[in-house]
Motif scaffolding. Structure first.
Motif, PDB file in Angstrom:
ATOM      1  N   ILE A 137      -7.958   7.910 -14.233  1.00  0.00           N
ATOM      2  CA  ILE A 137      -9.249   7.322 -13.815  1.00  0.00           C
ATOM      3  C   ILE A 137      -9.576   7.732 -12.381  1.00  0.00           C
ATOM      4  CG2 ILE A 137     -10.417   5.145 -13.287  1.00  0.00           C
ATOM      5  CD1 ILE A 137      -8.881   3.922 -15.665  1.00  0.00           C
ATOM      6  N   ALA A 138      -8.576   7.684 -11.494  1.00  0.00           N
ATOM      7  CA  ALA A 138      -8.798   8.081 -10.102  1.00  0.00           C
ATOM      8  C   ALA A 138      -9.202   9.550 -10.006  1.00  0.00           C
ATOM      9  CB  ALA A 138      -7.530   7.829  -9.280  1.00  0.00           C
ATOM     10  N   TYR A 178       2.033  -0.582 -33.927  1.00  0.00           N
ATOM     11  CA  TYR A 178       1.660   0.545 -33.081  1.00  0.00           C
ATOM     12  C   TYR A 178       1.765   0.213 -31.591  1.00  0.00           C
ATOM     13  CZ  TYR A 178      -2.580  -2.268 -33.003  1.00  0.00           C
ATOM     14  OH  TYR A 178      -3.451  -3.305 -32.880  1.00  0.00           O
ATOM     15  N   ALA A 179       2.063  -1.036 -31.238  1.00  0.00           N
ATOM     16  CA  ALA A 179       2.102  -1.465 -29.839  1.00  0.00           C
ATOM     17  C   ALA A 179       3.292  -0.847 -29.121  1.00  0.00           C
ATOM     18  CB  ALA A 179       2.165  -2.992 -29.761  1.00  0.00           C
ATOM     19  N   PHE A 180       3.323  -1.012 -27.784  1.00  0.00           N
ATOM     20  CA  PHE A 180       4.413  -0.460 -26.991  1.00  0.00           C
ATOM     21  C   PHE A 180       5.721  -1.173 -27.326  1.00  0.00           C
ATOM     22  CE2 PHE A 180       0.637   0.324 -24.331  1.00  0.00           C
ATOM     23  CZ  PHE A 180       0.721   1.698 -24.258  1.00  0.00           C
ATOM     24  N   ARG A 181       6.817  -0.443 -27.238  1.00  0.00           N
ATOM     25  CA  ARG A 181       8.120  -0.997 -27.598  1.00  0.00           C
ATOM     26  C   ARG A 181       8.662  -1.943 -26.538  1.00  0.00           C
ATOM     27  NH1 ARG A 181      11.204   4.426 -29.921  1.00  0.00           N
ATOM     28  NH2 ARG A 181       9.744   4.861 -31.617  1.00  0.00           N
ATOM     29  N   ASN A 182       8.342  -1.677 -25.264  1.00  0.00           N
ATOM     30  CA  ASN A 182       8.858  -2.528 -24.204  1.00  0.00           C
ATOM     31  C   ASN A 182       7.887  -2.513 -23.032  1.00  0.00           C
ATOM     32  OD1 ASN A 182       9.593  -0.169 -22.434  1.00  0.00           O
ATOM     33  ND2 ASN A 182      10.955   0.253 -24.163  1.00  0.00           N
ATOM     34  N   ILE A 230       0.066   2.501 -18.246  1.00  0.00           N
ATOM     35  CA  ILE A 230      -1.000   1.973 -17.380  1.00  0.00           C
ATOM     36  C   ILE A 230      -1.103   2.797 -16.102  1.00  0.00           C
ATOM     37  CG2 ILE A 230      -1.673   0.003 -15.958  1.00  0.00           C
ATOM     38  CD1 ILE A 230      -0.476  -1.783 -18.172  1.00  0.00           C
ATOM     39  N   ILE A 231       0.047   3.134 -15.495  1.00  0.00           N
ATOM     40  CA  ILE A 231       0.045   3.941 -14.265  1.00  0.00           C
ATOM     41  C   ILE A 231      -0.571   5.314 -14.526  1.00  0.00           C
ATOM     42  CG2 ILE A 231       1.545   5.104 -12.593  1.00  0.00           C
ATOM     43  CD1 ILE A 231       3.452   2.719 -12.839  1.00  0.00           C
TER      44      ILE A 231
END
Length: 218
Positions: free
Chosen positions: A145-146, A126-130, A138-139
């Protein structure tokens, strides 16, 4: 003439000496769509020469009254071995990882890195491919969050302004009562119970405290 079966993981091929029949996908759009759905193949579009073998149909789906075995009009494929197909895909993935590992230098650090990468790919599918996909995620989360922090700061400011208004209004009413401008007990009727029961001196302290406070930086 059919050559093979379109079902995932099915290795059946046409052989006139084997009692297995092949059947085209129905022309009716609804039945055709149902066959594709049951097949569970991503982005699969059957063509003119796409077939399913008789292994994927129950015995009740066939019309055996004629010389050839035909499917009934309402027949749908229901017999599939998806587990075998998934195991085959996993085996191919492992073979590909082994092949890639054989092409890289076999130093101690590289060997350790390859083993850890292989474990991550196999145990965490299920993790990110790249890395780029992870960076974009993340961005995006940082922006969310901001935005939430900004909304929370606005809510705290609104709450503080509302609290100040209540304290000022309560002080005004109690001052008017103390100076006999308003009848005694007026505060009990126009203010909430939690505010009307406190003495005037406490509200003066609260008002001064609110003026001295500064909103914390998030």
């Amino acid at each position: 003439m059919p050559t093979n079966c379109a079902a995932a993981g099915c290795a059946t091929t046409y052989n006139k000496h084997i009692n297995i029949s092949f059947h085209r996908f129905p022309l009716d759009p609804k039945r055709r769509k149902e066959w594709v759905r049951l097949l569970r193949r991503k982005n699969f579009v059957p063509g003119k020469h796409t077939f399913l073998c008789s292994k994927h149909f129950e015995a009740s789906c066939f019309d055996l009254t004629g010389q050839t075995r035909r499917l009934k009009m309402d027949a749908v494929p229901t017999i599939f071995d998806f587990c075998t197909h998934l195991k085959s895909m996993k085996l191919k993935s492992r073979n590909l990882l082994k092949k890639n590992n054989n092409c890289t230098p076999t130093g101690p650090s590289n060997l350790k890195s390859n083993i850890s990468s292989q474990q991550v790919l196999l145990e965490h599918s299920y993790a990110f491919r790249n890395p780029m996909e992870a960076k974009k995620r993340i961005i995006k989360l940082e922006k969310e969050i901001a935005s939430l922090r900004k909304k929370m700061k606005t809510c705290l400011q609104k709450e503080r302004r509302a609290t100040r208004r209540w304290i000022k209004a309560t002080c005004l009413v109690k001052n008017l009562e103390a100076n006999n401008i308003l009848p005694k007990g007026t505060s009990e009727h126009i203010l909430p119970t939690a505010l009307s029961s406190l003495p005037l001196e406490d509200f003066k302290i609260l008002e001064l405290d609110q003026q001295d406070k500064t909103l914390p930086i998030l």
